[in-house]
Design an enzyme around this catalytic site. Structure first.
Site, PDB file in Angstrom:
ATOM      1  N   ASP A  44       0.833  -1.203   0.000  1.00 50.47           N
ATOM      2  CA  ASP A  44       0.000   0.000   0.000  1.00 50.47           C
ATOM      3  C   ASP A  44       0.872   1.258   0.000  1.00 50.47           C
ATOM      4  OD1 ASP A  44      -2.169   1.644   0.129  1.00 50.47           O
ATOM      5  OD2 ASP A  44      -2.901   0.946   2.059  1.00 50.47           O
ATOM      6  N   CYS A  83      -5.955   4.262  -3.843  1.00 52.53           N
ATOM      7  CA  CYS A  83      -6.167   2.900  -3.327  1.00 52.53           C
ATOM      8  C   CYS A  83      -7.360   2.140  -3.909  1.00 52.53           C
ATOM      9  CB  CYS A  83      -6.322   2.944  -1.810  1.00 52.53           C
ATOM     10  SG  CYS A  83      -4.998   3.808  -0.944  1.00 52.53           S
ATOM     11  N   HIS A 139     -11.089  -2.603   1.053  1.00 53.47           N
ATOM     12  CA  HIS A 139     -11.213  -1.220   0.581  1.00 53.47           C
ATOM     13  C   HIS A 139     -11.929  -1.065  -0.766  1.00 53.47           C
ATOM     14  CE1 HIS A 139      -9.199   3.038   0.770  1.00 53.47           C
ATOM     15  NE2 HIS A 139     -10.459   3.024   1.158  1.00 53.47           N
TER      16      HIS A 139
END
Length: 533
Positions: A44, A83, A139
């Site tokens: 990430d 993201c 996510h």
């Protein structure tokens, strides 16, 4: 007691309930002899300059570097700028504009998710007999049970539904709401199962140990597909003193703490590779390591995309050009792949790699199988990659768009860059002194000199006017740092790329983002983040 990133930690199966042991040990009916395992490790916010094989004099990533020498390293691996859109693109093989995720992340209080009509990567691997696991950061939406990982093709899920989870408490604040976000789900579950007993365990170690447990307890009659989506190296910079001390020579404290997080991920990669080798299945496992987008540039972040321009949440190279590699059976060893590769390409490429049929994918995917270009099979291997164009993104909310075709990249901005866009050049936490840029090549050992920047020319700098439409064009083959705007001298190329942007704009689906919903408040559900509709 918290002992940090490298604590001795063994995740007890009993902590996650008896269902975990039952599901891991179950013998599946389908057999898939001959197919390799797949371990996909998504990091990430790791910046372009945050792996030592790119020449950073600060970063220490020996395990990732070692994998790179044994497989194929992508020097032009592109993602979405942030993201959730990147994860959606990875899982569907579609650009963010084609899944309604072009305008940013899915915040945990928003009633939205990756559209249910989209079939995701694990479902296709499940069809091929794989036992599929998701670990870490999801996510892509969870406001209804139907959006949970185990409802989208994964057999098991251990991790957190959103971003921003504390590395030790596994809780998070979102829109002034607070609650636990750590879950164990199985495909047989109708709801999520919160995990309360792991407070104090460092997230990177905890996720790594879970992956190791799954590998050790695998069903040997079936291959596994493990999607390990790390929380690291996303800020805040939380890590153990022992790891931080490895970087005592780095003067900037924020950068030093961040590099310790990078080291924790590199250690994780090393542990998993060592386990695969010890289990005798390393040669039967495809391993991918990639970052979901460029490093975030902020005062307390610590990432570096040097010498590329910009960072996370921008369309500049520093926001969308990321480290990535693949190693495993059938993959060319010691190869530097300098053609374009987009995150949407992973699904068809991996399906080809394991002997699947990409004709099973929907007709409207944007991904292209690049297996022929990276395969070690002389009958398939090719010198030139199949991708000549990448839609970086069209962000209607910000009025920004970018596209790459051939050697050229076009930026279109209506009304100036959005507030907070990191559009300059940064070495780590501060602006880059251009006279220092050659430092990227000072490190001894195996280095990929993947970026050779042209000289910046103030007369042709790309400046976005906040009051009007702006167009900038770069030859990113000769000018990968996006210094010199050549739009005025290459009018025909500008027109061609603007036409391509107009075409993609005509294919865009509406954004799925919605206003926050107070019913998401975890206080309404025993202080646990989870589905609320």
């Amino acid at each position: 007691m918290v002992t940090g990133c490298k604590m001795e930690f063994k995740l007890k199966i009993s902590q996650c309930g008896s269902n975990l042991m039952l599901l891991i040990l179950i013998q599946l009916v389908v057999t898939s002899y001959g197919k390799p395992n797949v371990l996909f490790i998504l990091v990430d916010d790791m910046g372009f300059n945050d792996v030592s094989y790119h020449g950073s004099t600060q970063t220490k990533t020996p395990n990732i570097d070692d994998l790179g020498t044994k497989g194929t390293v992508f020097t032009r691996h592109y993602t979405q700028p942030v993201c959730s859109p990147s994860r959606g693109a990875l899982l569907t093989s579609k650009y963010a504009i084609h899944i309604g995720m072009q305008d940013g992340v899915i915040v945990g209080t928003v009633p939205a998710g990756l559209p249910l009509e989209e079939r995701l990567m694990p479902a296709f691997f499940g069809d091929m007999g794989y036992f599929t696991h998701a670990i870490g950061k999801w996510h892509v939406g969870y406001y209804k049970n139907e959006y949970l990982p185990t409802k989208r093709g994964f057999d098991t899920f251990f991790g957190f539904y959103e971003s921003g989870v504390d590395y030790y408490t596994h809780s998070r604040f979102t829109d002034h709401f607070f609650g636990l976000d750590l879950h164990w789900d199985t495909a047989a579950s109708n709801t999520s199962q919160p995990i309360w007993g792991l407070f104090g365990n460092y997230t990177t170690d905890m996720l790594t140990q879970h992956a190791k447990n799954l590998i050790e307890l695998r069903d040997e009659t079936n291959p596994f597909f493990i999607y390990l989506s790390h929380r690291a190296v996303h800020h805040p910079t939380q890590c153990d003193t022992e790891l931080i001390n490895r970087f005592g020579g780095v003067w900037n404290a924020t950068r030093r703490n961040y590099l310790a997080q990078v080291a924790s991920v590199d250690d994780s990669v090393g542990e998993l590779v060592q386990l695969l080798e010890g289990e005798g299945i390393l040669d039967d496992t495809i391993v991918v390591v990639a970052s979901d987008n460029g490093g975030q540039i902020c005062q307390d972040c610590g990432q570096s995309n040097y010498p590329l321009r910009g960072g996370k949440n921008t369309n500049f190279e520093g926001g969308v050009r990321t480290p990535a590699l693949i190693v495993g059976p059938g993959v060319q060893s010691g190869k530097t792949y300098s053609d374009y590769f987009h995150i949407t390409d992973w699904l068809p490429t991996l399906m080809d790699a394991v002997g699947g049929d990409t004709r099973d994918l929907p007709d409207d995917v944007d991904g292209i199988s690049q297996w022929d270009a990276i395969s070690s099979d002389d009958r398939r291997g090719s010198e030139k990659g199949p991708r000549d164009e990448i839609l970086v993104n069209i962000h209607n909310m910000y009025g920004e768009a970018a596209i790459i075709k051939g050697d050229y990249k076009l930026h279109y901005v209506l009304g100036g860059l959005h507030e907070g866009a990191a559009s300059d050049w940064y070495y780590s936490t501060g602006p880059l002194n251009h006279t220092d840029r050659d430092r990227i090549y000072e490190m001894d050992g195996w280095i990929l000199p993947v970026v050779n920047c042209s000289e910046p020319d103030d007369a042709t700098a790309c400046v976005f006017n906040p009051k009007e439409e702006s167009v900038c064009l770069f030859n990113i083959k000769e000018d990968p740092c996006e210094y010199n705007n050549i739009a005025d001298s290459e009018v025909e190329i500008v027109d061609e790329l603007m036409e391509r942007l107009a075409y993609f704009n005509s294919t865009m689906v509406p954004s799925i983002l919605k206003p926050s919903d107070n019913q998401s408040n975890p206080a309404l559900r025993d202080n646990v983040w989870g589905p609320w509709e």
